[in-house]
Motif scaffolding. Structure first.
Motif, PDB file in Angstrom:
ATOM      1  N   THR A   1      35.177  20.166  -5.913  1.00 12.02           N
ATOM      2  CA  THR A   1      33.807  20.702  -5.869  1.00 12.02           C
ATOM      3  C   THR A   1      33.128  20.478  -4.520  1.00 12.02           C
ATOM      4  N   LEU A   2      33.669  19.604  -3.695  1.00 11.10           N
ATOM      5  CA  LEU A   2      33.094  19.370  -2.367  1.00 11.10           C
ATOM      6  C   LEU A   2      33.533  20.439  -1.370  1.00 11.10           C
ATOM      7  N   THR A   3      34.416  21.319  -1.793  1.00 10.68           N
ATOM      8  CA  THR A   3      34.898  22.417  -0.959  1.00 10.68           C
ATOM      9  C   THR A   3      34.348  23.731  -1.515  1.00 10.68           C
ATOM     10  N   PRO A   4      34.527  24.838  -0.795  1.00  9.96           N
ATOM     11  CA  PRO A   4      34.130  26.135  -1.371  1.00  9.96           C
ATOM     12  C   PRO A   4      34.884  26.464  -2.659  1.00  9.96           C
ATOM     13  N   ALA A   5      36.068  25.887  -2.822  1.00  9.19           N
ATOM     14  CA  ALA A   5      36.878  26.038  -4.051  1.00  9.19           C
ATOM     15  C   ALA A   5      37.179  27.489  -4.398  1.00  9.19           C
ATOM     16  N   GLU A   6      37.305  28.321  -3.381  1.00  7.27           N
ATOM     17  CA  GLU A   6      37.645  29.729  -3.624  1.00  7.27           C
ATOM     18  C   GLU A   6      39.155  29.922  -3.739  1.00  7.27           C
ATOM     19  N   THR A   7      39.901  29.211  -2.914  1.00  7.52           N
ATOM     20  CA  THR A   7      41.362  29.223  -3.008  1.00  7.52           C
ATOM     21  C   THR A   7      41.834  27.794  -3.199  1.00  7.52           C
ATOM     22  N   VAL A   8      42.347  27.522  -4.378  1.00  8.14           N
ATOM     23  CA  VAL A   8      42.763  26.168  -4.762  1.00  8.14           C
ATOM     24  C   VAL A   8      44.252  26.184  -5.118  1.00  8.14           C
ATOM     25  N   LEU A   9      44.987  25.211  -4.588  1.00  6.53           N
ATOM     26  CA  LEU A   9      46.421  25.104  -4.864  1.00  6.53           C
ATOM     27  C   LEU A   9      46.740  23.802  -5.574  1.00  6.53           C
TER      28      LEU A   9
ATOM     29  N   ARG B   1      44.326  22.642 -15.777  1.00  5.74           N
ATOM     30  CA  ARG B   1      43.181  23.034 -16.580  1.00  5.74           C
ATOM     31  C   ARG B   1      41.900  22.394 -16.062  1.00  5.74           C
ATOM     32  N   TYR B   2      41.987  21.125 -15.694  1.00 10.49           N
ATOM     33  CA  TYR B   2      40.798  20.456 -15.142  1.00 10.49           C
ATOM     34  C   TYR B   2      40.346  21.139 -13.851  1.00 10.49           C
ATOM     35  N   LEU B   3      41.271  21.434 -12.963  1.00 13.05           N
ATOM     36  CA  LEU B   3      40.915  22.089 -11.703  1.00 13.05           C
ATOM     37  C   LEU B   3      40.384  23.493 -11.943  1.00 13.05           C
ATOM     38  N   SER B   4      40.930  24.172 -12.933  1.00 16.50           N
ATOM     39  CA  SER B   4      40.510  25.535 -13.233  1.00 16.50           C
ATOM     40  C   SER B   4      39.023  25.626 -13.549  1.00 16.50           C
ATOM     41  N   THR B   5      38.501  24.614 -14.245  1.00 18.98           N
ATOM     42  CA  THR B   5      37.108  24.669 -14.681  1.00 18.98           C
ATOM     43  C   THR B   5      36.110  24.498 -13.529  1.00 18.98           C
ATOM     44  N   VAL B   6      36.575  24.013 -12.371  1.00 19.50           N
ATOM     45  CA  VAL B   6      35.660  23.856 -11.226  1.00 19.50           C
ATOM     46  C   VAL B   6      36.022  24.784 -10.068  1.00 19.50           C
ATOM     47  N   THR B   7      37.090  25.541 -10.224  1.00 16.15           N
ATOM     48  CA  THR B   7      37.497  26.477  -9.179  1.00 16.15           C
ATOM     49  C   THR B   7      36.595  27.706  -9.212  1.00 16.15           C
ATOM     50  N   GLN B   8      36.018  28.045  -8.060  1.00 15.15           N
ATOM     51  CA  GLN B   8      35.100  29.178  -7.978  1.00 15.15           C
ATOM     52  C   GLN B   8      35.841  30.502  -7.817  1.00 15.15           C
TER      53      GLN B   8
ATOM     54  N   LEU C   1      42.894  29.653  -8.793  1.00 15.82           N
ATOM     55  CA  LEU C   1      43.747  28.473  -8.724  1.00 15.82           C
ATOM     56  C   LEU C   1      45.198  28.917  -8.881  1.00 15.82           C
ATOM     57  N   TYR C   2      46.024  28.548  -7.916  1.00 15.47           N
ATOM     58  CA  TYR C   2      47.452  28.855  -7.965  1.00 15.47           C
ATOM     59  C   TYR C   2      48.214  27.541  -8.123  1.00 15.47           C
ATOM     60  N   SER C   3      48.926  27.420  -9.228  1.00 15.73           N
ATOM     61  CA  SER C   3      49.676  26.197  -9.509  1.00 15.73           C
ATOM     62  C   SER C   3      51.164  26.498  -9.444  1.00 15.73           C
ATOM     63  N   PHE C   4      51.917  25.653  -8.765  1.00 20.39           N
ATOM     64  CA  PHE C   4      53.343  25.873  -8.520  1.00 20.39           C
ATOM     65  C   PHE C   4      54.177  24.905  -9.345  1.00 20.39           C
TER      66      PHE C   4
ATOM     67  N   LYS D   1      45.060  31.298 -23.660  1.00 22.54           N
ATOM     68  CA  LYS D   1      43.798  31.997 -23.435  1.00 22.54           C
ATOM     69  C   LYS D   1      42.908  31.122 -22.569  1.00 22.54           C
ATOM     70  N   ASP D   2      41.754  31.668 -22.188  1.00 24.33           N
ATOM     71  CA  ASP D   2      40.839  30.957 -21.281  1.00 24.33           C
ATOM     72  C   ASP D   2      41.540  30.674 -19.941  1.00 24.33           C
ATOM     73  N   PHE D   3      40.934  29.895 -19.104  1.00 22.08           N
ATOM     74  CA  PHE D   3      41.497  29.533 -17.800  1.00 22.08           C
ATOM     75  C   PHE D   3      42.046  30.774 -17.077  1.00 22.08           C
ATOM     76  N   LYS D   4      41.234  31.832 -17.070  1.00 21.28           N
ATOM     77  CA  LYS D   4      41.684  33.111 -16.520  1.00 21.28           C
ATOM     78  C   LYS D   4      41.883  33.076 -15.011  1.00 21.28           C
ATOM     79  N   ASN D   5      41.306  32.066 -14.342  1.00 22.69           N
ATOM     80  CA  ASN D   5      41.482  31.971 -12.890  1.00 22.69           C
ATOM     81  C   ASN D   5      42.696  31.130 -12.507  1.00 22.69           C
ATOM     82  N   LEU D   6      43.512  30.763 -13.505  1.00 23.17           N
ATOM     83  CA  LEU D   6      44.711  29.953 -13.268  1.00 23.17           C
ATOM     84  C   LEU D   6      45.961  30.821 -13.288  1.00 23.17           C
ATOM     85  N   SER D   7      46.697  30.802 -12.186  1.00 29.85           N
ATOM     86  CA  SER D   7      47.978  31.516 -12.110  1.00 29.85           C
ATOM     87  C   SER D   7      49.076  30.501 -11.826  1.00 29.85           C
ATOM     88  N   ILE D   8      50.113  30.503 -12.650  1.00 32.89           N
ATOM     89  CA  ILE D   8      51.237  29.585 -12.455  1.00 32.89           C
ATOM     90  C   ILE D   8      52.380  30.334 -11.786  1.00 32.89           C
TER      91      ILE D   8
END
Length: 267
Positions: free
Chosen positions: A113-121, A132-139, A142-145, A159-166
């Motif tokens: 949250t201290l960053t723009p959090a637009e692109t999170v890895l 999931r925790y990171l997804s809820t604060v990512t603006q 979120l790309y998870s590898f 479902k939910d966490f629509k901004n999370l891509s694995i």
């Protein structure tokens, strides 16, 4: 059996020594001279306190995994697990031994949250708890590898966490491919392979996409001598202006008004 027990015991010695050293050197908020660091440290605890009743559904998901009887085939591309290092592993054991607890998952949230959090890895999805925790604060996104397809299947939200891509596949191949098409990385959690070479390599690749407001977190910095070596080399890089050692992880800043500094903090 005797040889295995001896090896297990020897593997536990370096982390114990590292923790004792951390315990002796750690500082609390009252010993911090930097106003920025003092405020940031206070805000971290306030953040966790204020989110006491938030993201509890993620802990329900964790409990479901801990109760799971499913056994999966694991492809391990890194240093393996100190607790369960076999090809076939229980989902419950993977969750128990290889995921961050709620406290550290929230720590990652806070620094994100201290960053723009637009692109999170996130490097190292595991069963998807920290994701999931990171997804809820990512603006943004979120790309998870994750290297293992079966673990990625477990982690994938229904479902939910629509901004999370694995992104599934061997990290040495998937990360460079992804970074070619990215202009910047705001926040990154490096928690994969747990080897000296891998950690240093991933950091250097992501470093090229960072900016002054980026923050990088590295998990298990005292997991082994190799990880400690990687942490020391990374925090000594000229681009890193401030490093925070919370024992289980390290946090790196690229913008700090004071002189380059390294802190070991109680958490």
């Amino acid at each position: 059996m005797q040889i295995t027990s001896t090896i297990d015991l020897l593997n536990k010695v370096p982390p114990l020594i590292s923790y004792f050293k951390y315990w002796l050197e750690k500082e609390d908020k009252y010993s911090l001279q930097s106003p920025f660091l003092f405020t940031t440290y206070q805000n971290l605890f306030s953040f966790i306190k204020n989110r006491k009743e938030i993201d509890l559904e993620i802990e329900v998901f964790r409990e479901q995994l801990l109760l799971s009887k499913e056994v999966i085939e694991v492809q391990d591309f890194g240093a393996g697990s100190k607790s369960v290092n076999t090809a076939k592993r229980k989902v419950s054991d993977i969750t128990k031994y290889s995921t961050s607890n709620r406290k550290f998952a929230q720590l990652y949230q806070f620094f994100c949250t201290l960053t723009p959090a637009e692109t999170v890895l996130e490097l190292g999805t595991c069963t998807g708890i920290s994701s999931r925790y990171l997804s809820t604060v990512t603006q943004g996104q979120l790309y998870s590898f994750e290297g293992c397809e079966e673990i990625a299947r477990i982690a994938q939200p229904a479902k939910d966490f629509k901004n999370l891509s694995i992104i599934t596949g061997e990290l040495c191949k998937t990360l460079p491919t992804y970074l070619k098409n990215v202009k910047k990385v705001d926040f990154a959690l490096i928690d994969a392979t747990h080897t000296y070479e891998g950690t240093l390599n991933y950091f250097n690749q992501i470093l090229e996409k960072t900016h002054s407001k980026s923050i990088i977190a590295i998990g298990d910095i005292h997991w082994s001598k190799g990880m400690e070596k990687a942490w020391q080399e990374i925090r000594n890089k000229p681009e890193v202006k401030l490093s925070l050692d919370f024992y289980e992880c390290g946090i790196l800043f690229f913008d700090f008004s004071g002189e380059k500094a390294d802190y070991i903090l109680d958490f």
